[in-house]
Design a protein around this motif. Sequence first.
Motif, short mmCIF file in Angstrom:
data_model
loop_
_atom_site.label_atom_id
_atom_site.label_comp_id
_atom_site.label_asym_id
_atom_site.label_seq_id
_atom_site.Cartn_x
_atom_site.Cartn_y
_atom_site.Cartn_z
N GLU A 52 -3.95 7.89 1.49
CA GLU A 52 -5.39 8.12 1.35
C GLU A 52 -5.85 9.06 2.45
O GLU A 52 -5.88 8.68 3.63
CB GLU A 52 -6.15 6.81 1.42
N ILE A 53 -6.22 10.30 2.06
CA ILE A 53 -6.53 11.31 3.08
C ILE A 53 -7.78 10.97 3.88
O ILE A 53 -7.90 11.33 5.04
CB ILE A 53 -6.68 12.70 2.44
N PHE A 54 -8.74 10.25 3.27
CA PHE A 54 -9.98 9.95 3.98
C PHE A 54 -9.80 8.83 5.00
O PHE A 54 -10.67 8.61 5.83
CB PHE A 54 -11.08 9.58 2.98
N ASN A 55 -8.67 8.14 4.93
CA ASN A 55 -8.35 7.13 5.94
C ASN A 55 -7.45 7.69 7.02
O ASN A 55 -6.95 6.94 7.86
CB ASN A 55 -7.68 5.91 5.29
N VAL A 70 2.27 5.60 4.83
CA VAL A 70 2.99 6.87 4.91
C VAL A 70 3.80 7.06 3.63
O VAL A 70 4.64 6.23 3.28
CB VAL A 70 3.93 6.90 6.13
N GLU A 71 3.55 8.17 2.93
CA GLU A 71 4.23 8.43 1.66
C GLU A 71 5.34 9.48 1.78
O GLU A 71 6.24 9.52 0.95
CB GLU A 71 3.22 8.90 0.60
N LYS A 123 8.43 6.95 8.66
CA LYS A 123 8.37 6.76 7.21
C LYS A 123 8.33 5.30 6.79
O LYS A 123 8.01 4.99 5.65
CB LYS A 123 9.53 7.48 6.53
N ASN A 124 8.66 4.40 7.72
CA ASN A 124 8.60 2.97 7.42
C ASN A 124 7.24 2.36 7.77
O ASN A 124 7.04 1.16 7.59
CB ASN A 124 9.70 2.22 8.18
N GLN A 125 6.32 3.20 8.28
CA GLN A 125 5.00 2.70 8.62
C GLN A 125 4.13 2.57 7.35
O GLN A 125 4.32 3.31 6.39
CB GLN A 125 4.31 3.66 9.60
#
Length: 415
Positions: free
Chosen positions: A231-234, A91-92, A86-88
């Motif tokens: 961003e789902i496309f990434n 990542v939401e 989660k700290n990356q």
Amino acid sequence: MFKPLIFYIGLRYTRAKRRTQFISFITLTSVFGIALGVTALITVLSVMNGFEAELRERILGMTSHATVTGLNGQLDNWPEAEAKIKNQPHVEGVAPFISGQVMINADRRVSGTMLNGILPDYENKVSKVGANMVEGRLSDLTAGSYNIVLGAELANYLGVIVGDKITVISPQINSTPAGILPRMRRFTVTGLFKVGMYEYDRNMALIHLDDAAKLYRMDTAVSGLRIKLDEIFNAPRITRELASEFYGEYVVSDWTQAHSNFFRAVQTEKRVMFIILLLIVAVAAFNIVSTLVMVVTDKRGDIAILKTQGLTSRAVMGIFVVLGTIIGVTGTAIGTLGGITLALNASTIVRKIETFFQVNFLPADVYYISELPSKLVLTDVYAIAGMAFLLSLLATLYPAWQAAKVNPAEVLRYE
């Protein structure tokens, strides 16, 4: 008002005289054919764009953008992995889950389904199931309560409502004096969800993570962590970065891998449909050839006189290019306007047709989506209009070249 001679004559030839009514009819047919093809192409591609966007949103509303599991297929210490992930960047949200296939029995009805163990507070960070509850709340899933939330279609098939008891049968086995028996547990239905996709509404149930761990005998381990990205496309790029960051610790996959065949099939179908419908536009565009050939034959005397007055072969060719271009532009403009109108109102039109004829074009038990979505993409409109115009322009070249080859001496000899 000043009008260029070539354009003026080309425009003049679009208006029929009494003896050229048939040519005018063929011209109108060409315009109508191009308009119909462009309208169909814009409408169909918009509907397919709508289907793809709706499917992607609904699928990713229930599944994760990315998934992290252990090297042995499960995570033994998920809080530690969650703290790292989660700290990356990008990542939401992160949520643990336990997933497995079970049988659900209610009175005389039995159904196989996917049973997921979740933590309600975490789940709301990575999925939209909480926002799609039609009865009850996701927070009713508490540890040790053995409550269960069912998809609306699954509940309808089993004939149960909120408050009813059902039996969950796990493939895990118990050894008893009576022999080997599957693990069974009674659950209370406390909620129903409906996301609008039959696959999930019919084949998914949710329980608390701790109850799932007891049912599947996983102790403190989980199946993995679901990740929501900004961003789902990434997702492919981000998951590669996460995989390299945690190389040797965890296995990271993304939604494009889990659903790659499905979305690739949608894209392939879209391309094939574009080619098929473009052929309709091409046939209509090349009707311009026959129209202009007849016009050239009818206007041979006019062409000969114009040439004797000093009009060059290039100018004669330009007259018929203008004529064909006017036909193509008119058909393309009408078709573009009609396609945009239909695409923006496709759902409303289909609903009215279904109501009037008492039919259902997209039954929920057959298709992923039971309503007709439409998403107008301007780049598609520009591409379709451009292709239609280009085909129309190409169709003018041969008749225009034939007109430019007219020999005034031969034509006027018999006038």
